[in-house]
Design an enzyme around this catalytic site. Sequence first.
Site, mmCIF file in Angstrom:
data_model
loop_
_atom_site.group_PDB
_atom_site.id
_atom_site.type_symbol
_atom_site.label_atom_id
_atom_site.label_comp_id
_atom_site.label_asym_id
_atom_site.label_seq_id
_atom_site.Cartn_x
_atom_site.Cartn_y
_atom_site.Cartn_z
ATOM 1 N N GLU A 21 39.688 29.857 35.054
ATOM 2 C CA GLU A 21 39.837 28.587 35.266
ATOM 3 C C GLU A 21 39.134 27.780 34.156
ATOM 4 O O GLU A 21 39.528 26.607 33.931
ATOM 5 C CB GLU A 21 38.836 28.138 36.778
ATOM 6 C CG GLU A 21 39.600 28.728 37.909
ATOM 7 C CD GLU A 21 39.699 30.225 38.093
ATOM 8 O OE1 GLU A 21 39.057 30.779 37.377
ATOM 9 O OE2 GLU A 21 40.441 30.890 39.089
ATOM 10 N N HIS A 28 36.674 29.887 50.387
ATOM 11 C CA HIS A 28 37.924 29.096 50.418
ATOM 12 C C HIS A 28 37.718 27.891 51.137
ATOM 13 O O HIS A 28 38.831 27.332 51.789
ATOM 14 C CB HIS A 28 38.888 30.148 51.158
ATOM 15 C CG HIS A 28 39.390 31.047 50.318
ATOM 16 N ND1 HIS A 28 38.768 32.318 50.267
ATOM 17 C CD2 HIS A 28 40.856 31.360 49.651
ATOM 18 C CE1 HIS A 28 39.532 33.048 49.355
ATOM 19 N NE2 HIS A 28 40.636 32.441 49.134
HETATM 20 C C1 LIG Z 1 37.942 33.060 40.246
HETATM 21 C C2 LIG Z 1 38.901 32.951 41.186
HETATM 22 N N1 LIG Z 1 39.886 32.454 40.907
HETATM 23 C C3 LIG Z 1 41.207 32.523 41.710
HETATM 24 C C4 LIG Z 1 41.211 33.164 42.839
HETATM 25 C C5 LIG Z 1 42.553 33.229 43.833
HETATM 26 N N2 LIG Z 1 43.086 34.515 43.768
HETATM 27 C C6 LIG Z 1 42.929 35.395 44.696
HETATM 28 S S1 LIG Z 1 43.664 36.713 44.532
HETATM 29 C C7 LIG Z 1 44.460 36.204 42.994
HETATM 30 C C8 LIG Z 1 45.276 37.005 42.217
HETATM 31 C C9 LIG Z 1 44.438 38.213 41.906
HETATM 32 O O1 LIG Z 1 45.308 39.093 41.078
HETATM 33 P P1 LIG Z 1 44.706 40.474 40.401
HETATM 34 O O2 LIG Z 1 43.580 40.615 39.873
HETATM 35 O O3 LIG Z 1 45.792 40.894 39.680
HETATM 36 O O4 LIG Z 1 44.417 41.273 41.637
HETATM 37 P P2 LIG Z 1 45.348 41.894 42.905
HETATM 38 O O5 LIG Z 1 45.549 40.687 43.889
HETATM 39 O O6 LIG Z 1 46.815 42.226 42.111
HETATM 40 O O7 LIG Z 1 44.745 43.092 43.573
HETATM 41 C C10 LIG Z 1 43.927 34.870 43.015
HETATM 42 C C11 LIG Z 1 44.341 34.042 41.962
HETATM 43 C C12 LIG Z 1 39.971 33.876 43.027
HETATM 44 N N3 LIG Z 1 39.903 34.620 44.160
HETATM 45 N N4 LIG Z 1 38.988 33.894 42.446
#
Ligand SMILES: Cc1ncc(C[n+]2csc(CCOP(=O)(O)OP(=O)(O)O)c2C)c(N)n1
Lengths: 345, 345, 385, 385
Positions: B73, B142
Amino acid sequence: MSTAVESSRPGGRTKPATMAQALQRALRDALAEDPAVHVMGEDVGALGGVFRITDGLAKEFGEDRVTDTPLAEAGILGTAVGMAMYGLRPVVEMQFDAFAYPAFEQLISHVAKMRNRTKGAMSLPLTIRVPYGGGIGGVEHHSDSSEAYYIATPGLHVVAPATVEDAYGLLRAAIASDDPVIFLEPKRLYWSKDSWNPEAPTSVEPIGRAVVRRRGRSATLLTYGPSVPVCMEAAEAAQAEGWDLEVVDLRSLVPFDDETVCASVRRTGRAVVVHESSGFGGPGGEIAARVTERCFHHLEAPVLRVAGFDIPYPPPMLERHHLPGVDRILDAVARLQWESDGGMN
Amino acid sequence: MSTAVESSRPGGRTKPATMAQALQRALRDALAEDPAVHVMGEDVGALGGVFRITDGLAKEFGEDRVTDTPLAEAGILGTAVGMAMYGLRPVVEMQFDAFAYPAFEQLISHVAKMRNRTKGAMSLPLTIRVPYGGGIGGVEHHSDSSEAYYIATPGLHVVAPATVEDAYGLLRAAIASDDPVIFLEPKRLYWSKDSWNPEAPTSVEPIGRAVVRRRGRSATLLTYGPSVPVCMEAAEAAQAEGWDLEVVDLRSLVPFDDETVCASVRRTGRAVVVHESSGFGGPGGEIAARVTERCFHHLEAPVLRVAGFDIPYPPPMLERHHLPGVDRILDAVARLQWESDGGMN
Amino acid sequence: MSTRTGRSTPVMEQRGVHRPTPPPAWKPRTDPAPLLPDPEPYRVLGTSAVAEADSALLLKLYGELVRGRRYNAQATALTKQGRLAVYPSTTGQEAAEVAAALVLEDRDWLFPSYRDTLAAVARGLDPVQALGLLRGDWHTGYDPYEHRIAPLSTPLATQLPHAVGLAHAARLKGDDVVALAMVGDGGTSEGDFHEALNFAAVWKAPVVFLVQNNGFAISVPLAKQTAAPSLAHKAVGYGMPGRLVDGNDAAAVHEVLSEAVRRARAGQGPTLVEAVTYRMDAHTNADDATRYRSDAEVEAWRAHDPIALMERELTGRGLLDEERIQAVRDDAEEFAAALRAGMNADPVLDPMDLFTHVYAEQTSQLRDQAEQLRAELAAEQEQER
Amino acid sequence: MSTRTGRSTPVMEQRGVHRPTPPPAWKPRTDPAPLLPDPEPYRVLGTSAVAEADSALLLKLYGELVRGRRYNAQATALTKQGRLAVYPSTTGQEAAEVAAALVLEDRDWLFPSYRDTLAAVARGLDPVQALGLLRGDWHTGYDPYEHRIAPLSTPLATQLPHAVGLAHAARLKGDDVVALAMVGDGGTSEGDFHEALNFAAVWKAPVVFLVQNNGFAISVPLAKQTAAPSLAHKAVGYGMPGRLVDGNDAAAVHEVLSEAVRRARAGQGPTLVEAVTYRMDAHTNADDATRYRSDAEVEAWRAHDPIALMERELTGRGLLDEERIQAVRDDAEEFAAALRAGMNADPVLDPMDLFTHVYAEQTSQLRDQAEQLRAELAAEQEQER
Ligand SMILES: Cc1ncc(C[n+]2csc(CCOP(=O)(O)OP(=O)(O)O)c2C)c(N)n1
Ligand SMILES: Cc1ncc(C[n+]2csc(CCOP(=O)(O)OP(=O)(O)O)c2C)c(N)n1
Ligand SMILES: [Mg+2]
Ligand SMILES: [Mg+2]
């Protein structure tokens, strides 16, 4: 020489000390008394911090207890969270107010919430020291008053000392607290002096009590941190205009001491909140609103606010125009609608 | 079929639309009208955003205009700052309120201050969309209402739409603004419907005007965003108790429309501020304080506040207890000291 | 186990075990080898590479080095006279500062950190304007668009994503613009460093990141900042080349940065350059460096002074004699005198500026506050009379 | 220029030029070679390395894999029945999840991300407690100290510095404790990832970082997340070893993680492990994966299923027959039935908890607010009667 010998004994003589010395002493005593206490941050080791608050501590307690970290505030606070999880009591130094912002997510989403998230199973006894506020001729990003962000975050305690004695007492109380405490150190009071007995430092009550610094009958100045001495000065000056002002030093913004504050305002019937941070959305709104909610029928005039303007903190050569000074406070006192009821009593 | 044809012409028929649709339409129109507009954020491309606000835009305008960024972000906002420096108008999506916190330093130390730092030479026409608030059964992090942080930061505009029409109008105004705008989208109103003519969307005045959503004589409810429909409902319910409530939708917290707000409160003599974010240090304190400063002698009772409790946002199964609802608003209205002056007029 | 040294040999039909098809995205997509820096910082002066160096360029660099050194001395003196609130010196780091400015075209952008006023000055910015922040009359003393120099950035590493965004925007618009962003060794520990480099590599943005590793972040030595083989080694983790260069060798820094700028311009994406140098002065005039480092260390670096290195080469080429040196020094003196004169003039301050540049259009709230201050100032003047 | 390929040869007395002494801190301090990952993910199953694998371990892993798959299916089913607010499945990722749990001793700590409830369950946590967050009755459904499992972290990568701090604290106290922290491929782009790894390396903290590269961050594919050769290549920039492993090969993940844990325990510092795997389901039950990926890609990965890989090996060894497989499946069914039963029981909720756990000592302000809610609830009950 005899003074030095005497003052090294408990009960030794009271002598002038700076707020910086009191803070340093609080850290040293905490480190000495509790092996769980760890001091960490940028330049807190050999340098003793840019304000020298941690001067000599690394030498005395070793680099494992007083640690120069890599330059990354989220990392500093985030690792401190992990250390606190394991039972340590980290005391984190953020080098300046604006440099605490990179740690904001850790602060809001973890530090403030951990006890709550875990239904009390995991607490974070963390102290976050933030040198804050202006008046020291600092270039941009070195003079922010960021308390509005902290007080709007449930789960944090937020305190600010205004005297040498409170600097010691509140910092000890903060480190002893089982909850995270934002400890705001008014930069421009670092070198303010008070007579103080460093060998028998008075401890203050647990965090959360305001104190009446000056008794008065005409109106109450509600303030904290760097604005306390300004309000004391304003109260002195006000005498010439026939106003006998009471000054309440809040000391703690969270928890907020409604009792002491409301008792004062009910007595005087008028109040002005004074702080350096911007007015709009600043702590003054909360304070004015809660005083009004609780003391409405005692108020002869609306609770007024004297605060920094709603602008980014000015450059050094213009900062005096921004900071609430004696005249601006007296102007506000003058607007407390005295004609209607003869408040000059 | 005829409806579809008609509504594709300017001046076409009004029909029900959701706030999500209005927001999407605002983005599409802005992208189409001004090649400087760029939409960026996590999952805003092929997925269309987790709330589908950007649905179809990447396909229509290409990945250079509507860009899936890496997951960071501060990086998103920081690069958007650079893009704005070069004359683009980035519209940044923060996926959820709490996930805007990593970008806090960029926001406070650069976004809010750039125009000021450069004496007006460099402006940042940036829109930061933040889906915010609770009531959607979201797990922790959230459902935060983070407006207190934004309004305490001079240099930012802060707006929140409560209706489908305003969602469109305010978002267009935000994107057209030469200053950074925090655009708070009340998550639980995304699927709220209103009749709206998407082919001739009414534009609102430039950011900064409140609107009276319901006229009344007994007291004023001051509110914004997700609490507006709740206040409207409360006003309806209040009729049964003999109160004729006025409802003011602030729409913009910064700039604040003192004129509209004070005109209303002077008329009714009583006010309750309603918002979802925590009470302590929240916008309600500022609003109550400034209304009291300006309308003191018109007030029959202190301005009261109905807000979220001073706690971390609760888990889904308990959130209903936290959110200001109709009953809690009516309780506050009942405490407006009616006995003293027969406010049931 | 064999992950460290070798690879396990796939056995196709071992004990009847069917070898599964490797799924997509199985292999690293980039060859890391060309991204890794050489183990020794690249040097030109005092090596055989110097033969290729252009005399005109060396002379130009020399002039800027001498002027830069004089600038540092003058600015430090101004702090003692109270004309500057604070000054972070680049004495010892002039080579990197000056080379960073000279490798850019006019249309390119420079993103300096708070320490890099010298780079801004070497790019052509009026030093009085460059020092505005540190004098304290306003935050940014210049119009960033005039010389395409972003505001000096005090919050560490925060300027790096700006550089990426600007370079990306220029590329989207089809403009031939490169951004060069400067940061210190300490700043590489910040999250913004990481995020900026990652965005730059993913977007193939025309950016050059120049890390001046001057050994310290205020009092914290590099060894407490990172355990990496070098800061340039961080590049491979983003998929961009990392280059290690002698930061006191102006010719070497110029060459490495030029190559990086060329790559960026050619659409080949960002480069991370680490210039190994040393901060000869304290962190700022307000700092006390004896608290955390030895004189011996400082002396060791004095033997590797950027100006002396260049002087030896130019003298060797017969391009410098006492007279030429004196001419360069005179130029620097003239520059310093002009700076002194500029800084000794009191800046014209208008408190109303505080309210003018918060928003494009002043809010009524700020109008009221401006009125309040105006009235206060009038009353003050009244009293003074 | 020669920075890319070779080094410039120093010429000691070239044209009379004196070669300056290299100053201290001139050379990289660590040899980068052993820190770099192999170019191919390390594998055990289906390769000759499998010969060394211990049968008991493989059987144990197999049991956990099957149970893990069943857990994923059950949790997904619970979302359809409204018993879970949301569920991020690890179907396809069971090998990494399960191996992460099994390599740790009881005294060690696990730092899971929001997706890693399976790792927590495989470590022994009651699945009903593990799913508390996703059921929605409280944020963390368990006492972190009981199984030494930190709260599931939703803000991405924020748990990594916690793991570093905890491991560092344990080391300072002289306790033999290792922390294993899990993060996704998307999470590696966050500043907190960078800062955590840097602190860990500088402090030589006993931490293992496990990145599950499952190809996506919600809808964003790896190629839009990074341009690095691999995520494991980021390690060298911190001065720690990076390891690339087949994340669907439970034996390989177990071996690589065990080695990393051993290094950490021996005081050799942190390791970064990238497990290459694939998220077979959508991001969560609420996501629509068809918007951003093709069925063909999913099918290619189905051929590399972690359970099938293990079954082939065990069958080859004669350790599995229909009966044994059935027994393992029965165990998983029993587990699922217990989970169902646990989740079908309505959680006991006390709204007063909202005010109890904000501070160690309730403030008077919160006491008042609790009183207000208590009164409201009483009035509600009154009305309902
Ligand atoms: C700081 C932050 N930004 C955005 C989110 C929203 N979000 C939740 S899961 C996700 C994707 C995560 O991807 P990854 O790190 O590859 O983990 P995966 O879901 O594939 O296990 C996002 C953008 C969050 N939880 N925390
Ligand atoms: C985000 C942030 N944190 C802390 C500081 C305070 N600070 C100013 S300079 C400095 C050290 C910077 O070191 P380095 O990046 O190596 O740059 P150098 O000063 O050596 O040029 C620190 C900690 C800051 N400016 N910004
Ligand atoms: Mg440095
Ligand atoms: Mg992923």
